[in-house]
Motif scaffolding. Structure first.
Motif, short mmCIF file in Angstrom:
data_model
loop_
_atom_site.label_atom_id
_atom_site.label_comp_id
_atom_site.label_asym_id
_atom_site.label_seq_id
_atom_site.Cartn_x
_atom_site.Cartn_y
_atom_site.Cartn_z
N GLU A 176 4.33 -23.34 8.54
CA GLU A 176 4.91 -22.62 9.66
C GLU A 176 6.09 -21.74 9.26
OE1 GLU A 176 5.72 -25.08 13.04
OE2 GLU A 176 3.81 -26.17 12.88
N ALA A 177 6.43 -21.71 7.98
CA ALA A 177 7.53 -20.87 7.51
C ALA A 177 7.20 -19.40 7.72
CB ALA A 177 7.80 -21.15 6.04
N PRO A 178 8.20 -18.58 8.07
CA PRO A 178 7.94 -17.15 8.31
C PRO A 178 7.32 -16.48 7.10
CG PRO A 178 10.13 -17.77 9.07
CD PRO A 178 9.61 -18.94 8.29
N VAL A 179 6.37 -15.59 7.36
CA VAL A 179 5.70 -14.83 6.29
C VAL A 179 5.94 -13.35 6.56
CG1 VAL A 179 3.49 -14.27 5.20
CG2 VAL A 179 3.93 -16.59 6.01
N ALA A 180 6.39 -12.66 5.53
CA ALA A 180 6.64 -11.23 5.67
C ALA A 180 5.31 -10.48 5.80
CB ALA A 180 7.42 -10.70 4.47
N ALA A 181 5.27 -9.49 6.68
CA ALA A 181 4.08 -8.67 6.82
C ALA A 181 3.90 -7.80 5.59
CB ALA A 181 4.20 -7.79 8.07
N PRO A 182 2.66 -7.45 5.24
CA PRO A 182 2.44 -6.57 4.10
C PRO A 182 3.17 -5.25 4.27
CG PRO A 182 0.37 -7.50 4.88
CD PRO A 182 1.41 -7.85 5.90
N ALA A 183 3.59 -4.68 3.16
CA ALA A 183 4.30 -3.40 3.21
C ALA A 183 3.41 -2.34 3.87
CB ALA A 183 4.69 -2.97 1.80
N ASP A 184 4.05 -1.46 4.64
CA ASP A 184 3.30 -0.40 5.29
C ASP A 184 2.62 0.49 4.26
OD1 ASP A 184 4.05 -1.28 7.78
OD2 ASP A 184 5.81 0.03 7.90
N VAL A 185 1.36 0.83 4.54
CA VAL A 185 0.58 1.67 3.63
C VAL A 185 0.26 2.98 4.34
CG1 VAL A 185 -1.59 1.90 2.36
CG2 VAL A 185 -0.43 -0.31 2.45
N ASP A 186 0.53 4.09 3.66
CA ASP A 186 0.15 5.40 4.17
C ASP A 186 -1.27 5.66 3.69
OD1 ASP A 186 -0.32 8.15 4.59
OD2 ASP A 186 1.83 8.59 4.49
N LEU A 187 -2.24 5.46 4.58
CA LEU A 187 -3.65 5.54 4.19
C LEU A 187 -4.01 6.92 3.66
CD1 LEU A 187 -6.47 4.25 4.08
CD2 LEU A 187 -6.79 4.96 6.47
N ILE A 188 -3.57 7.97 4.34
CA ILE A 188 -3.89 9.34 3.92
C ILE A 188 -3.27 9.64 2.55
CG2 ILE A 188 -3.65 11.79 4.48
CD1 ILE A 188 -5.60 10.25 6.26
N ASP A 189 -2.05 9.23 2.36
CA ASP A 189 -1.37 9.45 1.09
C ASP A 189 -2.05 8.67 -0.04
OD1 ASP A 189 1.00 10.57 -0.38
OD2 ASP A 189 1.44 8.44 -0.67
N LEU A 190 -2.45 7.45 0.26
CA LEU A 190 -3.13 6.61 -0.73
C LEU A 190 -4.41 7.28 -1.22
CD1 LEU A 190 -3.55 3.78 -2.16
CD2 LEU A 190 -4.82 3.13 -0.11
N MET A 191 -5.25 7.73 -0.28
CA MET A 191 -6.50 8.37 -0.65
C MET A 191 -6.27 9.69 -1.38
SD MET A 191 -9.16 7.54 2.49
CE MET A 191 -8.18 8.30 3.77
N SER A 192 -5.27 10.44 -0.94
CA SER A 192 -4.99 11.75 -1.54
C SER A 192 -4.57 11.63 -2.99
CB SER A 192 -3.91 12.48 -0.74
OG SER A 192 -4.33 12.73 0.59
N LYS A 193 -3.83 10.58 -3.30
CA LYS A 193 -3.30 10.41 -4.66
C LYS A 193 -4.27 9.72 -5.60
CE LYS A 193 1.61 10.32 -3.42
NZ LYS A 193 2.85 9.50 -3.38
N LYS A 194 -5.38 9.16 -5.05
CA LYS A 194 -6.27 8.38 -5.91
C LYS A 194 -7.73 8.87 -5.86
CE LYS A 194 -3.52 4.16 -6.13
NZ LYS A 194 -3.55 2.68 -6.13
N GLY A 195 -7.89 10.18 -5.79
CA GLY A 195 -9.22 10.75 -5.97
C GLY A 195 -10.03 11.02 -4.73
N CYS A 196 -9.43 10.80 -3.54
CA CYS A 196 -10.16 11.04 -2.29
C CYS A 196 -9.39 12.01 -1.39
CB CYS A 196 -10.40 9.73 -1.55
SG CYS A 196 -11.48 8.58 -2.42
N LYS A 197 -8.79 13.01 -2.00
CA LYS A 197 -7.96 13.97 -1.26
C LYS A 197 -8.77 14.76 -0.25
CE LYS A 197 -4.61 17.69 -2.02
NZ LYS A 197 -3.91 18.50 -3.05
#
Length: 387
Positions: A176-197
């Motif tokens: 029940e200990a608090p869990v940090a949410a995953p870091a925010d991901v910029d989906l468009i930026d992620l795809m643009s920088k990794k071959g799916c621009k």
């Protein structure tokens, strides 16, 4: 000779039916309304998919009242996942096994321990036979206090899955200990920088990128074609109407999280973001596994996953080597062909296929295509033995 032939046939039948067996925790619990809240949160936390892919497992469900007590603590969805994963054992405990524990007590590993989220050995659960034929459940360090008891068996498929009811949630400060949410991901930026621009540009130009982003928190899987593939496909894309273009792009997203391991473990049809309930337009495709390769088959083209941009629950983004072309928009052809479709059939929604089959279930839209397979194999075995 006849006896040996019959023996061979029986061995084939046992082997085929054994390997074909599969369980679906969502469907099992759906038969019991008193566990609807527990069932719902197994889906929301994506634990249901993990349970379904495992071959030996025990699920400890609690009724709606016990879940209400847990939800009153206002834990985040990530913490709730840890709490519920403590109630999923990586071993089989049916009713008989629970009342016949060697020396009256045992420790068993849970999915909370298996995920690596549990500090130390806090992901183990102590199961102990108590007075009055009661069976108690508690974390390993429980000071002799058992916060939950066995109530009844809900369903058992021996040595595959056991679903039992516990009286209460197993108390665990670690889970029940608090869990940090995953870091925010910029989906468009992620795809643009990794071959799916180029694919990212299409999402932005049609202004539907928000639909993808809105799904990220609860679970999203995206298949993005690489830039060269998108550029070659653009003439056909431009021939589609605006609605057709939007449907095509939505066809590359699944409104649920699927890790690469989950995709490799399952074969069958899956719905997409373009699937519309209540209409004949399925906009689904089939996931097929070929060794370590994962292929996505429409009735028009077969694409292959060639890389992973991100695979961190609740978001998975994969590179694919072809644009996925739904039969609702393009002319069908042999899925074994490496050629692309002849051209668009329509840019608007149409009636689609007339096949009367259901491509969804209550957990992520996946169907295991096994029942017909083993039956055909069994019939062929009869012919080979006696023909």
């Amino acid at each position: 000779m006849k006896i040996s032939s019959i023996s061979l046939l029986l061995l084939l039948f046992v082997a085929i039916t054994t390997t074909s067996s599969a369980h679906n925790i969502t469907l099992i619990l759906a038969k019991h309304p008193e566990f609807s809240t527990f069932n719902r949160y197994l889906t929301l936390t994506h634990l249901a998919s993990e349970i379904n892919r495992r071959q030996t497992i025990t699920v400890c469900a609690v009724n709606n009242a016990a879940m209400d007590d847990l939800l009153d603590k206002h834990l985040s969805i990530y913490t709730l996942k840890n709490v519920l994963s403590l109630h999923v054992f990586a071993d089989y405990f049916g009713s008989k096994q629970l009342h016949r524990i060697t020396k009256g007590t045992t420790l068993t590993a849970t999915l909370f321990q298996a995920t690596g989220e549990a500090p130390g050995t806090s992901g183990y659960v102590n199961i102990t036979n108590m007075k009055g034929k009661k069976v108690g459940f508690a974390t390993e360090d429980n000071d002799g206090h058992f916060s939950s008891n066995f109530v009844k068996s809900i369903q058992e498929i021996p040595y595959n899955i056991s679903v039992i009811q516990l009286s209460n949630i197993i108390a665990s400060p670690a889970a029940e200990a608090p869990v940090a949410a995953p870091a925010d991901v910029d989906l468009i930026d992620l795809m643009s920088k990794k071959g799916c621009k180029e694919f990212a540009k299409l999402l932005q130009n049609t202004q539907i990128s928000k639909q993808f982003i809105d799904l990220m928190e609860n679970g999203l899987t995206v298949f993005c074609p690489i830039d060269k593939v998108v550029n070659n496909f653009l003439p056909k894309y431009k021939n589609l109407t605006k609605n057709g273009q939007i449907s095509l792009l939505l066809y590359h997203g699944i409104p649920d999280y699927h890790s690469l391991g989950m995709l490799r473990a399952k074969n069958g049809f899956i719905n997409t973001m373009a699937t519309t309930k209540g209409k004949n337009n399925k906009y689904d495709f089939s996931i097929k596994n070929d060794g370590d390769n994962v292929k996505l088959e429409t009735n028009v083209v077969t694409a292959k996953i060639t890389g992973t941009l991100l695979d961190e629950e609740p978001l998975a983004v994969y590179k694919i080597d072809k644009v996925l072309q739904p039969s609702e928009l393009f002319k069908s052809q042999s899925i074994n062909s490496d050629d692309s479709a002849m051209g668009p059939s329509s840019g608007d929604d149409n009636d689609g296929d007339s096949d009367d089959y259901d491509t969804t279930n209550n957990n992520g839209g996946m169907i295991m295509n096994v029942n017909g397979g083993w039956f055909v194999t069994f019939v062929l075995s009869i012919y080979l033995v006696f023909g």
